[in-house]
Design an enzyme around this catalytic site. Structure first.
Site, mmCIF file in Angstrom:
data_model
loop_
_atom_site.group_PDB
_atom_site.id
_atom_site.type_symbol
_atom_site.label_atom_id
_atom_site.label_comp_id
_atom_site.label_asym_id
_atom_site.label_seq_id
_atom_site.Cartn_x
_atom_site.Cartn_y
_atom_site.Cartn_z
ATOM 1 C CG ASN A 40 -21.455 -0.611 -9.933
ATOM 2 O OD1 ASN A 40 -21.634 0.333 -9.721
ATOM 3 N ND2 ASN A 40 -20.794 -0.821 -8.389
ATOM 4 C CG HIS A 41 -19.897 3.269 -11.076
ATOM 5 N ND1 HIS A 41 -20.410 3.485 -11.075
ATOM 6 C CD2 HIS A 41 -19.542 2.761 -9.644
ATOM 7 C CE1 HIS A 41 -21.069 3.541 -9.765
ATOM 8 N NE2 HIS A 41 -20.246 2.606 -9.057
ATOM 9 C CE1 TYR A 78 -12.846 3.631 -9.454
ATOM 10 C CE2 TYR A 78 -15.819 2.899 -9.589
ATOM 11 C CZ TYR A 78 -14.498 2.889 -8.701
ATOM 12 O OH TYR A 78 -14.129 1.752 -8.180
ATOM 13 N NE ARG A 98 -26.364 1.717 -8.013
ATOM 14 C CZ ARG A 98 -24.534 1.587 -8.293
ATOM 15 N NH1 ARG A 98 -24.373 1.976 -7.103
ATOM 16 N NH2 ARG A 98 -24.181 0.691 -8.639
ATOM 17 C CG ASP A 137 -2.318 0.710 0.836
ATOM 18 O OD1 ASP A 137 -3.556 0.154 1.342
ATOM 19 O OD2 ASP A 137 -2.167 1.922 0.553
ATOM 20 C CG ASP A 197 2.080 5.487 -6.177
ATOM 21 O OD1 ASP A 197 1.423 4.848 -6.834
ATOM 22 O OD2 ASP A 197 2.274 6.980 -5.996
ATOM 23 C CB SER A 252 -1.358 3.891 3.617
ATOM 24 O OG SER A 252 -2.303 4.969 3.309
HETATM 25 N N1 LIG Z 1 -15.885 -0.773 -1.890
HETATM 26 C C1 LIG Z 1 -16.774 -0.287 -3.440
HETATM 27 O O1 LIG Z 1 -17.581 -0.728 -3.124
HETATM 28 C C2 LIG Z 1 -15.543 -0.926 -4.726
HETATM 29 C C3 LIG Z 1 -16.545 -1.186 -5.393
HETATM 30 C C4 LIG Z 1 -15.895 -1.020 -6.933
HETATM 31 C C5 LIG Z 1 -14.911 -1.155 -6.859
HETATM 32 N N2 LIG Z 1 -13.726 -1.574 -5.762
HETATM 33 C C6 LIG Z 1 -11.969 -1.028 -6.550
HETATM 34 O O2 LIG Z 1 -12.355 -2.181 -5.190
HETATM 35 C C7 LIG Z 1 -10.042 -1.637 -4.876
HETATM 36 C C8 LIG Z 1 -10.484 -0.889 -3.427
HETATM 37 O O3 LIG Z 1 -10.866 -0.258 -2.480
HETATM 38 P P1 LIG Z 1 -11.503 0.398 -1.432
HETATM 39 O O4 LIG Z 1 -12.985 0.406 -1.264
HETATM 40 O O5 LIG Z 1 -10.918 -1.363 -0.274
HETATM 41 O O6 LIG Z 1 -10.979 1.237 -1.078
HETATM 42 P P2 LIG Z 1 -10.071 2.294 0.073
HETATM 43 O O7 LIG Z 1 -9.729 3.323 -0.374
HETATM 44 O O8 LIG Z 1 -10.719 1.754 1.226
HETATM 45 O O9 LIG Z 1 -9.024 1.317 -0.483
HETATM 46 C C9 LIG Z 1 -7.911 1.891 -1.194
HETATM 47 C C10 LIG Z 1 -6.509 1.110 -0.444
HETATM 48 O O10 LIG Z 1 -5.527 1.838 -1.411
HETATM 49 C C11 LIG Z 1 -4.414 2.689 -1.916
HETATM 50 N N3 LIG Z 1 -3.112 2.901 -2.738
HETATM 51 C C12 LIG Z 1 -4.819 4.244 -3.146
HETATM 52 N N4 LIG Z 1 -4.122 4.143 -4.833
HETATM 53 C C13 LIG Z 1 -1.796 3.748 -4.583
HETATM 54 C C14 LIG Z 1 -1.013 3.896 -4.895
HETATM 55 N N5 LIG Z 1 -1.868 4.240 -6.001
HETATM 56 N N6 LIG Z 1 -0.183 2.574 -4.636
HETATM 57 C C15 LIG Z 1 -0.360 2.356 -3.008
HETATM 58 N N7 LIG Z 1 -1.704 1.677 -3.039
HETATM 59 C C16 LIG Z 1 -2.448 2.936 -3.353
HETATM 60 C C17 LIG Z 1 -4.665 3.192 -0.380
HETATM 61 O O11 LIG Z 1 -3.608 4.287 -0.028
HETATM 62 C C18 LIG Z 1 -6.251 2.298 0.572
HETATM 63 O O12 LIG Z 1 -4.848 1.908 1.339
HETATM 64 C C19 LIG Z 1 -10.232 0.698 -5.521
HETATM 65 O O13 LIG Z 1 -9.751 -0.173 -6.634
HETATM 66 C C20 LIG Z 1 -11.800 0.565 -6.531
HETATM 67 O O14 LIG Z 1 -12.606 0.925 -6.881
HETATM 68 C C21 LIG Z 1 -14.183 -0.501 -5.112
#
Ligand SMILES: NC(=O)c1ccc[n+]([C@@H]2O[C@H](COP(=O)([O-])OP(=O)(O)OC[C@H]3O[C@@H](n4cnc5c(N)ncnc54)[C@H](O)[C@@H]3O)[C@@H](O)[C@H]2O)c1
Length: 272
Positions: A115-116, A144, A182, A31, A47, A33
């Site tokens: 889904n988007h 997105y 939804r 991550d 990153d 972070s």
């Molecule tokens: N949460 C949902 O309902 C949902 C729905 C559809 C798709 N997604 C996809 O699932 C994935 C995770 O979503 P989430 O809800 O856990 O998001 P989140 O924001 O809770 O977690 C994402 C994590 O990725 C890390 N991160 C972001 N960009 C980064 C990078 N370039 N390099 C390294 N670390 C990076 C962030 O620090 C964070 O810890 C995403 O790709 C999101 O688009 C999530």
């Protein structure tokens, strides 16, 4: 299997990491972070949009005698950003991981798509079963969604070129429980999320495949058959919460297209 989980500190990551560990996989976290307090996994604070840094993670793991066997790519901004930010967050990160996978002979990736990617699809275009299938044409609802479509395209390209097995999971709404009408269609429970990732990691020779990452919701908007064919058998159903969910004024507009609020004018903005 030694699995690199990107986005391991995020909301999906914090569920998928213990889930895969419990299923017997050796999980390596990544991550941008640092590892959350108390997390004692091997961890790379990197990153994913930086291809050199990503390549270095694969090399470090191999040099340490702990080579990676698969990637679960969850890192990325789960909301709308500018076009450039979205492409970096979803498409560039995916390509950086794929290049490192090719160089290190890692041949399985599970991707958190969305889904988007098809969110602009009108609900009225659902098939006879009332659900949208994986064969529907990409129809993003936002930058997105467009970046997720592009990430899926790069996965498909690397599957064709290099024989990588890549499963794109078009996730609905990952939540502890559904809270809107939804969500009754789009919910993915935490336990089903782990089932989805584990099935996608272990399915035999899927090639490039797409599934919808939702639970077995009675009111589902997407077809679960492709996921079931890969071994994803969701066990939860949002209907258990239906009685507790109040109707809202937004419900009708959120039901016009499968992307819900992202498919409304509220998200229209110029690319530059
Ligand atoms: N949460 C949902 O309902 C949902 C729905 C559809 C798709 N997604 C996809 O699932 C994935 C995770 O979503 P989430 O809800 O856990 O998001 P989140 O924001 O809770 O977690 C994402 C994590 O990725 C890390 N991160 C972001 N960009 C980064 C990078 N370039 N390099 C390294 N670390 C990076 C962030 O620090 C964070 O810890 C995403 O790709 C999101 O688009 C999530």
């Amino acid at each position: 299997m030694r699995v690199l989980v990107t986005g391991a500190a995020g909301s999906l990551g914090r569920v998928v990491v213990p889930g895969l560990t419990a299923a017997g996989h050796d999980v390596v976290g990544l991550d941008r972070s640092p590892a959350p307090a108390g997390e004692d996994l091997p961890w790379h604070t990197v990153d994913c949009a930086d291809p050199d840094a990503v390549a270095a993670v694969f090399a470090l793991q191999a040099d340490a005698g702990a080579p990676l066997a698969a990637v679960v790519h969850l890192a990325g901004n789960p909301g709308e950003g500018s076009l450039a930010e979205s492409l970096t967050s979803h498409t560039v990160t995916t390509a950086a991981l794929l290049d490192a996978m090719v160089a290190h002979h890692v041949d399985r990736i599970v991707y958190a798509s969305s889904n988007h990617a098809v969110g602009g699809t009108p609900r009225s275009a659902a098939g006879p079963e009332g659900v949208v299938g994986v064969g529907t044409a990409p129809r993003p609802d936002t930058f997105y969604g467009a970046a997720k479509v592009a990430a899926e395209a790069v996965l498909s390209l690397y599957a064709d070129r290099y024989g990588i097995d890549a499963v794109a999971c078009r996730i609905g709404s990952f939540l502890e429980q559904p809270t809107t009408v939804r969500h009754l269609a789009t919910w993915l429970s935490p336990a089903d999320c782990v089932r989805m990732v584990e099935a996608s990691l272990t399915a035999t020779a899927p090639g490039y495949a797409v599934l919808y990452g939702i639970s077995a919701n009675t009111r589902a908007w997407w077809d679960l058959e492709a996921g079931r064919a890969l071994g994803y058998h969701p066990a939860d159903d949002s209907e258990a919460w239906a009685d507790q969910i109040a109707d809202r004024a937004e419900d009708e507009v959120e039901a016009a297209r499968v992307g819900g609020p992202f498919a409304t004018e509220e998200f229209w903005r110029p690319a530059f």
